[in-house]
Write an enzyme that holds these catalytic residues in place. Structure first.
Site, PDB file in Angstrom:
ATOM      1  N   ASP A  47     -18.590 -25.314  32.971  1.00  0.00           N
ATOM      2  CA  ASP A  47     -18.685 -26.592  33.162  1.00  0.00           C
ATOM      3  C   ASP A  47     -19.185 -27.185  34.492  1.00  0.00           C
ATOM      4  OD1 ASP A  47     -18.000 -29.331  32.267  1.00  0.00           O
ATOM      5  OD2 ASP A  47     -16.078 -28.736  31.654  1.00  0.00           O
TER       6      ASP A  47
HETATM    7  C1  BGC Z   1     -17.538 -31.908  30.840  1.00  0.00           C
HETATM    8  C2  BGC Z   1     -18.544 -31.080  29.792  1.00  0.00           C
HETATM    9  C3  BGC Z   1     -19.958 -31.855  29.850  1.00  0.00           C
HETATM   10  C4  BGC Z   1     -20.282 -31.442  31.462  1.00  0.00           C
HETATM   11  C5  BGC Z   1     -21.801 -32.423  31.543  1.00  0.00           C
HETATM   12  C6  BGC Z   1     -18.064 -32.096  32.366  1.00  0.00           C
HETATM   13  O1  BGC Z   1     -17.512 -33.083  33.121  1.00  0.00           O
HETATM   14  O2  BGC Z   1     -16.245 -31.397  31.023  1.00  0.00           O
HETATM   15  O3  BGC Z   1     -17.818 -31.277  28.507  1.00  0.00           O
HETATM   16  O4  BGC Z   1     -20.804 -31.211  29.175  1.00  0.00           O
HETATM   17  O5  BGC Z   1     -19.612 -32.425  31.976  1.00  0.00           O
HETATM   18  O6  BGC Z   1     -21.729 -33.455  31.327  1.00  0.00           O
END
Ligand code: BGC
Length: 966
Positions: free
Chosen positions: A373
């Protein structure tokens, strides 16, 4: 034996396990994760460093040392201070005590907060990472991938594993290229409600609404449409679906991105969505693996603490609840899994070898790649060894800091053998194999060779703008081509049809005192009441949708998207009654003054709207920092409903848009409230879909994907969000184990307001003739694990360091992540200890052997057939639900330990459509896995062979008229 392998033996017995241990690699003389720009480190970065390298901020006295203080002298300055400012000695002492307490608390509190993470995690080590390419279904893709990776240079391999940095290219995540072999930069973009940060794309209903349809077909159709839009925008990897959080905490900020608070419902939603997305040649991402159940403390520094919280989950609960939907995602062939922000059992999920190497890659046979993530990667070498394959967005410990934990540091780590080259080769091969598996090698190449995507920018709405926005480059080009993808491919029905169907079938009718469906053939004056029924200031007025205004179509955060339009309920309703003799009055506000109340009296019917929002933890609205603070309706929703009911000239229908359960106790039983619809988060087609249900063009066929309790407390102590830190690394023990949502209500005999799986239809159904067919005899264990396709990652040859040196004259962009090292001198020989347990051979899990697990686990053992009759006056849809109760008195054979089971668990369901008077036999299978528990002793799925399973079939978790034993 490779050089790297010899290294492991040299360091056998070293105590290196978790994140804090992984971080030891960061301070190795040459292991090379320290930054060159150390002197430039900001205070926060300096804090990161001291946290990571374990350097105490102040040296504590050594054992046996004493510190003497001359108390009399120490006291004097205070005396003088008091004497001149404060006449009374007593007041002076008091002030001194208060000040001392404040300073002490500040120092003590600070030390407590910044105390480093626990030395050892509680997650067992599992090394090394199983090599991908072990299943038949991926064989060809791996052959091609191995050929391609075999031709890549070291830096190219590194380049494709590491993002180029936040906001450095067009997508939220972009990998580097391997130009010599024609491997492109991959574009990774959110999902899962619609495509984030772009134009002319659909905002579909959110996951929770998709889950509320309980329809395999619609889940699939939604995935196909979402995938097709991604394909047409040039997105290689869609960051969805979301199946974690599962909804342990009903107030959890991101529950709405997933499909509901049950592992089987989540798993079916995930499976169908993944198959749908990937049928469009786009890689899907199963996220967030695993245990990211609340937003508070999910991420380092976001909540003022240097470390994220730890979700402490026992082995059985992990398998039976939280990992279950991920197992189904792998079984669906998912190309990518995103590890989550927080720690699991005190080891960061993206550095947790048991989770990634052990469960995901060995036991579940995952063949794709694990991506972090965004900034969830908290160590370099440690995460690589623990099974991470792709660093996203590629930055280091902070956004766009240019200090990647991989990139050139990974090149260095491979060259000095901190990370075996086999591991890097496996990372690269997994990524390339996933690309082949989706057929993306057939995609048109991006400019300058072709017209391939991405054809949009996440960071600009202009046609021509910066190509690398977060860098120092002022290079511009065409960044947005404004491709309209809402229609799918030529000749296809527009996606708004799917969006509308899902929103309509994802609307749950929980109360209907003969009010619905409405008729268009009667003259009536109808009032539409409440801000949530109207357009407000437009759907995109707040960034990332992080506010509650106008009608609620989505939660907020990365899972939201830019609405191309949003049909608000008032507009949808008016359009639906256009030619009928129905007059519509709208009062699109929540404060009903005397004037409005008087006007409501003149209406024959009032439809009142209220809502509740939540979202991702990086934004907040009105005191809600991601997770909700309660389950109440927001913006005075309860009062609005009550006032409407009291004032309306006729009955009232209540419509709720919400991210999850809301408390309806204040008004659900009011005599004036004749119908209640929980419309979840319907996306762009909100008003049209609602009108479809209100007028009965579509049967009310949604079912609750969560329990609607009478109070937040009813969900149990485990269901409460931890809002205040309870330690330097906040600890959340998942002590309720398997008992979340309806399982908790069942076990504790708590009456919910509306139970999980509940929802009314406009017709009536009768279930009968339950017949059980045994397909296989009961047996405790699955067949032995099959011999998989043998896989090898690489030759193990580490190239000459000179091949990784930055080409002379290459102009680097500031903070952009590159794979090159500056000089071969950085590669120094040394001893780089591997984590504890690295040399302990791991026996392949008997529960593994194919994608999703041992194939024998998915063999049907029984099948039940049930007859469904439509006994009402119109056609409609029923969701036939099967719940399983395990036998009583099951004990673990070797230990005699009793195995506890929830009173019942959902194991299968099917939605069927029947005409008036229609009848159909519905068949529902149960597999070995469905009939097993995860034995922590045997480390396998075990089917109890003694005693009787009870199988109950019905319409909700508390309406199960048919029963059979097995
Ligand atoms: C989120 C993810 C997301 C990623 C990219 C993160 O803050 O937890 O779900 O895919 O950002 O935007």
């Amino acid at each position: 034996m490779s050089a790297a392998r010899q290294e492991y033996q040299a360091v056998q017995g070293q105590d290196l396990l978790n994140e804090s241990e992984d971080s030891k690699h960061l301070r190795e003389p040459i292991g090379g994760f320290s930054s060159e720009d150390e002197d430039d480190a900001s205070p926060t970065e300096a804090l990161h460093k001291s946290q990571l390298d374990g350097t105490p901020r102040r040296s504590p006295p050594r054992k046996g040392e004493h510190t003497t203080i001359d108390v009399s002298k120490a006291r004097r300055p205070w005396r003088r201070f008091c004497a001149c400012l404060i006449p009374s000695k007593r007041v002076c002492i008091l002030i001194t005590i208060v000040l001392a307490a404040v300073i002490g608390a500040a120092i003590g509190g600070g030390a407590w907060v910044y105390k480093s993470a626990p030395k050892d995690g509680l997650s067992p080590p599992w090394y090394p990472t199983p090599v991908g390419g072990t299943v038949e279904n991926w064989k060809r893709s791996y052959e091609l991938a191995r050929q391609m990776v075999g031709k890549m240079s070291l830096v190219e391999k590194v380049n494709i594993t590491t993002g180029t940095g936040w906001s450095m290219n067009m997508c939220v995540g972009n990998t580097g290229t391997a130009d010599s072999v024609g491997f492109p930069s991959l574009c990774l973009q959110d999902g899962p409600l619609g495509i984030r940060f772009t134009d002319h794309a659909s905002s579909f209903p959110a996951g929770v609404t998709v889950g509320a349809t309980w329809s395999h077909e619609l889940m699939r159709a939604h995935g196909v449409a979402h995938g097709r839009e991604a394909r047409l925008k040039g997105i290689h990897v869609l960051l969805g679906p979301c199946m974690g959080p599962i909804g342990r905490n009903p107030a959890g900020g991101r529950n709405w991105e997933g499909f509901g608070s049950d592992p089987v419902l989540q798993a079916v939603g995930a499976y169908e969505t993944i198959q749908g997305i990937q049928s469009e040649n786009v890689m899907a991402t199963a996220k967030h693996y695993v245990g990211n159940e609340q937003e508070h403390f999910r991420q380092s520094f976001e909540w003022g603490l240097p470390n994220a919280m730890s979700s402490n989950i026992d082995d059985r609960t992990l398998h039976e609840l939280y990992a279950w939907p991920f197992a189904e995602s792998v079984r669906a062939g998912v190309a990518s899994v995103m590890c989550s922000y927080q720690m699991v059992n005190n080891s960061y999920a993206c550095g947790n070898s048991k989770l990634m190497n052990g469960i995901l890659k060995d036991e579940l046979g995952f063949q794709g790649f694990v991506q972090s993530d965004w900034l969830a990667q908290r160590s370099g070498v440690g995460s690589a060894l623990a099974g991470l394959d792709m660093s996203m967005p590629g930055d280091g410990l902070g956004w766009a800091d240019g200090k990647s934990l991989w990139g050139k540091q990974l090149s260095l780590a491979v060259l000095n053998r901190s990370v075996p080259i086999e591991r890097l080769d496996d990372m690269a091969t997994r990524i390339v194999a996933s690309w082949y598996q989706m057929g993306q090698d057939k995609w048109e190449k991006p400019a300058p060779e072709g017209k391939g995507g991405p054809n949009f920018s996440s960071f600009s709405t202009k046609e021509i703008d910066l190509l690398h926005p977060a860098s120092n480059s002022d290079e511009k080009g065409v960044v947005n081509r404004f491709v309209d993808v809402q229609g799918g491919n030529p000749g296809d029905p527009p996606h708004k049809i799917v969006a509308r169907k899902v929103a309509a079938e994802g609307t749950v009718l929980v109360k209907n005192d003969g009010m619905l469906p409405l008729s268009r053939n009667r003259s009536a004056t109808i009032a539409i009441v409440g801000e949530d029924a109207g357009p407000g200031e437009g759907p995109n007025v707040c960034e990332d949708r992080a506010c509650n205004q106008g009608t609620l179509g989505s939660g907020w955060g990365s899972g939201a998207s830019e609405f191309p339009y949003l049909v608000d309920p008032a507009s949808g309703f008016k359009a639906a009654v256009k030619n009928a003799s129905i007059k519509v009055n709208t009062y699109l506000q929540n404060d009903l003054d005397q004037d409005i109340r008087a006007k409501l009296k003149l209406n024959d019917l009032c439809i009142v709207f209220a809502n509740a929002i939540a979202g991702e933890g990086f934004r907040s609205w009105n005191g809600i920092r991601g997770d909700r603070n309660d389950l109440n309706l927001q913006k005075g929703g309860d009062d609005l409903i009550i006032a409407t009911t009291e004032s309306c000239g006729g009955p009232t229908i209540v419509v709720i848009h919400a991210v999850g359960p809301v408390i309806v106790e204040k008004w659900a039983d009011l005599p004036g409230v004749k119908a209640i619809l929980l419309a979840n988060l319907p996306g762009q087609e909100s008003g049209n879909a609602l009108a479809d249900v209100l007028f009965g063009n579509v049967d009310a066929s949604g079912r609750l994907p969560y329990t609607l309790g009478k109070s937040l407390g009813d969900y149990g102590p485990g269901a409460q969000i931890l809002y205040y830190p309870n330690g330097a690394v906040p600890q959340v023990d998942f002590n309720e184990s398997l008992y979340i949502d309806y399982r908790h209500f069942d076990k504790n005999e708590i009456e919910p307001r509306y139970e999980f799986g509940f929802g009314l239809s406009y017709t009536t159904f009768e279930l009968s003739d339950l017949v059980l067919k045994k397909l296989k005899p009961k047996s405790a264990l699955p067949a032995p694990r099959l011999n998989e396709v043998p896989a090898t990652a690489s030759s193990g040859d580490v190239p000459d360091p000179s091949t990784a040196v930055l080409p002379a004259g290459f102009r680097r962009l500031k903070k952009y992540i590159y794979p090159w090292i500056e000089s071969t001198k950085l590669v120094k020989k040394g001893r780089y200890p591997y984590p504890r347990g690295y040399d302990e051979p791991q026996t392949p899990s008997p529960a593994g052997g194919a994608e999703g697990g041992n194939p024998d686990l998915f063999e049907p053992v029984i099948e039940v057939a049930v007859r469904v009759n439509n006994t009402g006056k119109r056609s409609g849809k029923e969701v036939v639900q099967l719940y399983l109760s395990f036998p009583d008195n099951v004990v673990e054979p070797s230990t005699g330990e009793p195995i506890d089971f929830p009173p019942k668990v959902l194991r299968n369901f099917k939605k069927v459509e029947l005409k008036r008077g229609g009848s159909q036999v519905v068949k529902l299978g149960l597999t070995r896995k469905d009939l097993s528990y995860w034995s922590t002793v045997q480390q396998n799925w075990v089917m109890p062979v003694e005693g009787e399973f009870k199988i109950r079939v019905g319409r909700s978790s508390r309406d199960l008229p048919l029963e059979v034993v097995f």
